[in-house]
Design an enzyme around this catalytic site. Structure first.
Site, short mmCIF file in Angstrom:
data_model
loop_
_atom_site.label_atom_id
_atom_site.label_comp_id
_atom_site.label_asym_id
_atom_site.label_seq_id
_atom_site.Cartn_x
_atom_site.Cartn_y
_atom_site.Cartn_z
N LYS A 74 0.82 -1.22 0.00
CA LYS A 74 0.00 0.00 0.00
C LYS A 74 0.85 1.27 0.00
CE LYS A 74 -3.36 -0.75 -0.64
NZ LYS A 74 -3.80 -1.19 -2.00
N GLY A 76 2.08 2.51 -3.10
CA GLY A 76 2.19 2.93 -4.49
C GLY A 76 2.79 1.88 -5.39
N THR A 78 1.44 -0.42 -7.40
CA THR A 78 0.86 -0.50 -8.75
C THR A 78 1.35 0.66 -9.61
OG1 THR A 78 -1.11 -1.59 -7.85
CG2 THR A 78 -1.30 -0.64 -10.05
N TRP A 79 1.43 1.84 -9.04
CA TRP A 79 1.91 3.03 -9.76
C TRP A 79 3.37 2.85 -10.16
CZ3 TRP A 79 3.29 8.39 -7.37
CH2 TRP A 79 3.36 9.35 -8.40
N HIS A 142 7.61 -7.38 -1.96
CA HIS A 142 7.28 -6.64 -0.74
C HIS A 142 8.26 -7.00 0.38
CE1 HIS A 142 3.71 -4.71 -2.14
NE2 HIS A 142 2.96 -5.79 -2.19
N ARG A 164 6.13 5.41 1.77
CA ARG A 164 5.01 6.33 1.88
C ARG A 164 4.82 6.75 3.33
NH1 ARG A 164 -1.18 4.76 -0.13
NH2 ARG A 164 -1.99 6.91 -0.34
N SER A 172 -4.67 3.07 4.28
CA SER A 172 -4.83 2.35 3.01
C SER A 172 -4.86 0.85 3.23
CB SER A 172 -3.70 2.73 2.05
OG SER A 172 -3.89 2.14 0.78
N ARG A 298 -7.72 2.85 -5.05
CA ARG A 298 -8.70 3.44 -4.14
C ARG A 298 -8.76 4.96 -4.31
NH1 ARG A 298 -9.72 5.30 1.15
NH2 ARG A 298 -7.50 5.53 1.60
N LYS A 299 -7.78 5.68 -3.75
CA LYS A 299 -7.77 7.14 -3.87
C LYS A 299 -6.43 7.68 -4.37
CE LYS A 299 -11.28 8.57 -0.50
NZ LYS A 299 -11.53 9.42 0.70
#
Length: 332
Positions: A74, A76, A78-79, A142, A164, A172, A298-299
């Site tokens: 959580k 980032g 995927t980005w 991860h 993050r 998240s 999500r956001k």
């Protein structure tokens, strides 16, 4: 080396021989989140994940030109996968021009374009699938730095690490686990206390960040340390930095042609989350846990923790993080 096996009924690690009895089967466990967690060499994992990691550490064959994208969950992931794929493959998959409409990111989920080394669980899905990928490979994990297969470090494989703000991470994580937990639901207060206590998947989060932070200082040519908040504030600048580190820098002509800006646009949350391949469908990428493709989006907002955590909770987590990172030079 004998490998531990996962007992389907008890959901715990069962050693295959005496050698494993001193490792996997003897690690501390803790209840919380959606299942029992195992403290595997200082890292909290599910029993299935611990078994998979054990196999990866023993069997994964890295190559000197491998690039590993490392993240705490959580943060980032995927980005980062989308950006790295677009940057490294832009010669064969242009982001501008007539062929841009056929880009793989428009029809494939970023999670599938950059495979993970430890998932799907390797006691269910052999590592041979990774061996079949031609070089240079773009892979993800991860895992904290201390649990990477030793040969990755020995060969000097390049690693891109994205972290993050921990307050956004816990929020998240809580939303994600409640969405994909197949009926599991954990109150935010409970999730928060577990997180602050260091018990979260692949946690403690501070150890995860510190491991890669220290390596990035020691070996800046091998480990690129990035912060999600900084990338959100200046995505184009960070895409250029990413390309330099990946040894595929943008040319002046590419910059003038808008290639950098197009990579940013193609990989933006708004663009990716609106694509059918990312907004619909269910896929099992872990092993026994099918999840909606949309659950990875999500956001993507910086500071969303303010809509979920109380000021008291925020101060408590900030204090823990500051204490754990004290003297390292790493701050959030």
């Amino acid at each position: 080396m004998a490998q531990a096996q996962l007992d389907a009924e008890s959901n715990v690690l069962v050693p295959a021989g005496e050698e494993e009895d001193d490792s996997l089967a003897s690690f501390p466990t803790r209840e919380g989140w959606w299942t029992t967690f195992v403290l595997y060499h200082g890292c909290w994992l599910t029993p299935q994940a611990a078994t998979s990691v054990s196999l990866v550490r023993a069997q994964f064959a890295p190559r000197p030109d491998d690039v590993l994208l490392a993240t705490y969950p959580k943060c980032g992931t995927t980005w980062l996968k989308a950006l790295s794929f677009a940057v490294t493959n832009r010669s064969s998959h242009p982001v501008v021009g007539a062929c841009a409409g056929d880009h793989p990111l428009l029809t494939s989920h970023p999670q599938d374009l950059v495979p993970s080394i430890e998932t799907p669980f390797r006691h269910l899905h052999p590592l041979s699938a990774l061996d079949a990928i031609p070089s240079p490979r773009l892979l993800s994990t991860h895992l904290p730095h201390q649990l990477l297969p030793p040969r990755i470090v020995e060969l000097g494989c390049r690693i891109v690490y994205l972290c993050r703000e921990p307050k956004d991470v816990v929020v998240s994580t809580w939303h994600f686990m409640n969405k994909v937990g197949n009926g599991f639901f954990l109150d935010l207060d409970e999730a928060f206390e577990l997180f602050v206590d260091g018990c979260s998947l692949y946690g403690p989060v501070w150890d995860h960040c510190l491991g890669y932070w220290k390596k990035s200082i020691q070996e800046p040519d091998t480990v690129l340390f990035l912060k999600y908040d900084d990338m959100m504030a200046d995505p184009a600048g960070h895409v250029k930095k990413l390309a330099e580190f990946l040894r595929v820098p943008f040319t002046d002509d590419e910059v003038r042609a808008g290639v950098v800006d197009e990579v940013v646009r193609l990989c933006s949350f708004e663009r990716l989350s609106s694509l059918p391949v990312n907004s619909s469908g269910v896929v099992d990428r872990i092993g026994g846990r099918p999840m909606e493709n949309s659950s990875y989006f999500r956001k993507a907002k910086v500071g969303d923790w303010k809509n979920n955590l109380t000021e008291e909770m925020a101060q408590k987590l900030d204090a823990v993080i500051a204490e754990k990172l004290k003297g390292s030079g790493l701050t959030f």
